[in-house]
Design a protein around this motif. Structure first.
Motif, short mmCIF file in Angstrom:
data_model
loop_
_atom_site.label_atom_id
_atom_site.label_comp_id
_atom_site.label_asym_id
_atom_site.label_seq_id
_atom_site.Cartn_x
_atom_site.Cartn_y
_atom_site.Cartn_z
N TYR A 121 0.83 -1.20 0.00
CA TYR A 121 0.00 0.00 0.00
C TYR A 121 0.86 1.25 0.00
N LYS A 122 0.39 2.24 -0.72
CA LYS A 122 1.01 3.56 -0.72
C LYS A 122 -0.09 4.56 -0.36
N VAL A 123 0.06 5.24 0.76
CA VAL A 123 -0.97 6.14 1.25
C VAL A 123 -0.49 7.59 1.12
N LYS A 124 -1.38 8.45 0.65
CA LYS A 124 -1.09 9.88 0.54
C LYS A 124 -2.21 10.62 1.26
N ILE A 125 -1.85 11.46 2.20
CA ILE A 125 -2.84 12.16 3.02
C ILE A 125 -2.72 13.66 2.81
N ASP A 126 -3.88 14.31 2.71
CA ASP A 126 -3.94 15.77 2.63
C ASP A 126 -4.60 16.26 3.91
N ALA A 127 -3.91 17.15 4.61
CA ALA A 127 -4.44 17.66 5.89
C ALA A 127 -4.11 19.13 6.03
N ASN A 128 -4.86 19.80 6.88
CA ASN A 128 -4.56 21.20 7.18
C ASN A 128 -4.92 21.51 8.63
N TYR A 129 -4.53 22.71 9.08
CA TYR A 129 -4.75 23.10 10.47
C TYR A 129 -6.02 23.95 10.57
N ASP A 130 -6.91 23.57 11.47
CA ASP A 130 -8.14 24.31 11.71
C ASP A 130 -7.94 25.20 12.93
N GLU A 131 -7.80 26.51 12.69
CA GLU A 131 -7.50 27.44 13.79
C GLU A 131 -8.67 27.57 14.77
N GLN A 132 -9.91 27.50 14.26
CA GLN A 132 -11.07 27.63 15.14
C GLN A 132 -11.10 26.55 16.20
N ASN A 133 -10.89 25.29 15.77
CA ASN A 133 -10.93 24.17 16.71
C ASN A 133 -9.56 23.81 17.26
N ASN A 134 -8.53 24.51 16.79
CA ASN A 134 -7.17 24.28 17.24
C ASN A 134 -6.79 22.81 17.07
N SER A 135 -7.04 22.28 15.85
CA SER A 135 -6.75 20.88 15.59
C SER A 135 -6.37 20.68 14.12
N VAL A 136 -5.82 19.51 13.84
CA VAL A 136 -5.45 19.16 12.47
C VAL A 136 -6.59 18.36 11.86
N CYS A 137 -7.03 18.77 10.66
CA CYS A 137 -8.13 18.09 9.97
C CYS A 137 -7.60 17.32 8.77
#
Length: 198
Positions: A121-137
């Motif tokens: 398996y080769k996994v590619k993830i796209d994520a960003n930082y949510d400032e409102q909830n102070n978490s990574v989405c």
């Protein structure tokens, strides 16, 4: 002169008593060495204060400390310093997100290999930082499934204006549904953002 010497000795004794009391109540953990370092600096300050006063009678360690803190706060509030701090914060956040994605991709690949060992398996993830909830989405998860043989030929669509390449099949067969369900539970995300290409 005798009065100054008396005050100096009283200050040293007070500092030693204070430092000993603090060291006795400190818990035995990694913070203890840092606390001892700070307490040592306090003791050094008490020792050298009279020596500095010999050369500069107007010197007062408390006023010097207050001025240093005040100038630091003023300097930090300037636009240049604030811009530099914000640039550093942004760069640090980008690096953190990139590291998070790489670690999560590796973890997913390892988990999938343990759960379904017949394929790679080769996994590619796209994520960003949510400032409102102070978490990574997690926005998107792409899984490329390889069965150890030669990769399938990709469909190439060519016309006069553009060319595009896509996989022959990103199907929703039982295997892909199982992978999506498993990753959805592992990552605690919706199946809709997980795409499996086999």
């Amino acid at each position: 002169m005798l009065q100054s010497l008396k005050e100096w000795l009283i200050n040293i004794c007070t500092a030693l008593f204070f430092i000993t009391a603090i060291e006795m109540i400190l818990p035995d953990n990694s913070m203890k060495k840092y606390c001892k370092f700070v307490l040592g600096l306090i003791l050094i300050t008490v020792f050298i204060n009279p020596v500095v006063k010999i050369f500069n009678k107007d010197f007062d360690i408390n006023q010097y400390t207050e001025k240093a803190i005040e100038s630091f706060e003023k300097g930090f509030n300037s636009k240049n310093q604030l811009d530099e701090f914000n640039d550093y914060k942004k760069k640090s956040m980008e690096d953190t997100i990139e590291t998070f994605k790489m670690n999560l991709e590796t973890k997913c690949e390892k988990s999938l290999k343990e759960k379904y060992p017949d394929e790679n398996y080769k996994v590619k993830i796209d994520a960003n930082y949510d400032e409102q909830n102070n978490s990574v989405c997690i926005k998107n998860v792409n899984v490329q499934v390889r069965d150890g043989s030669v990769e399938k030929i990709k469909k190439v669509d060519i016309n006069t204006k553009s060319a595009s390449v896509s996989n022959l099949d990103s199907g929703d067969d039982d295997k892909n549904v199982k992978l999506k369900t498993y990753l959805s539970q592992e990552l605690n995300v919706s199946k809709d953002i997980i795409h499996v290409n086999s």
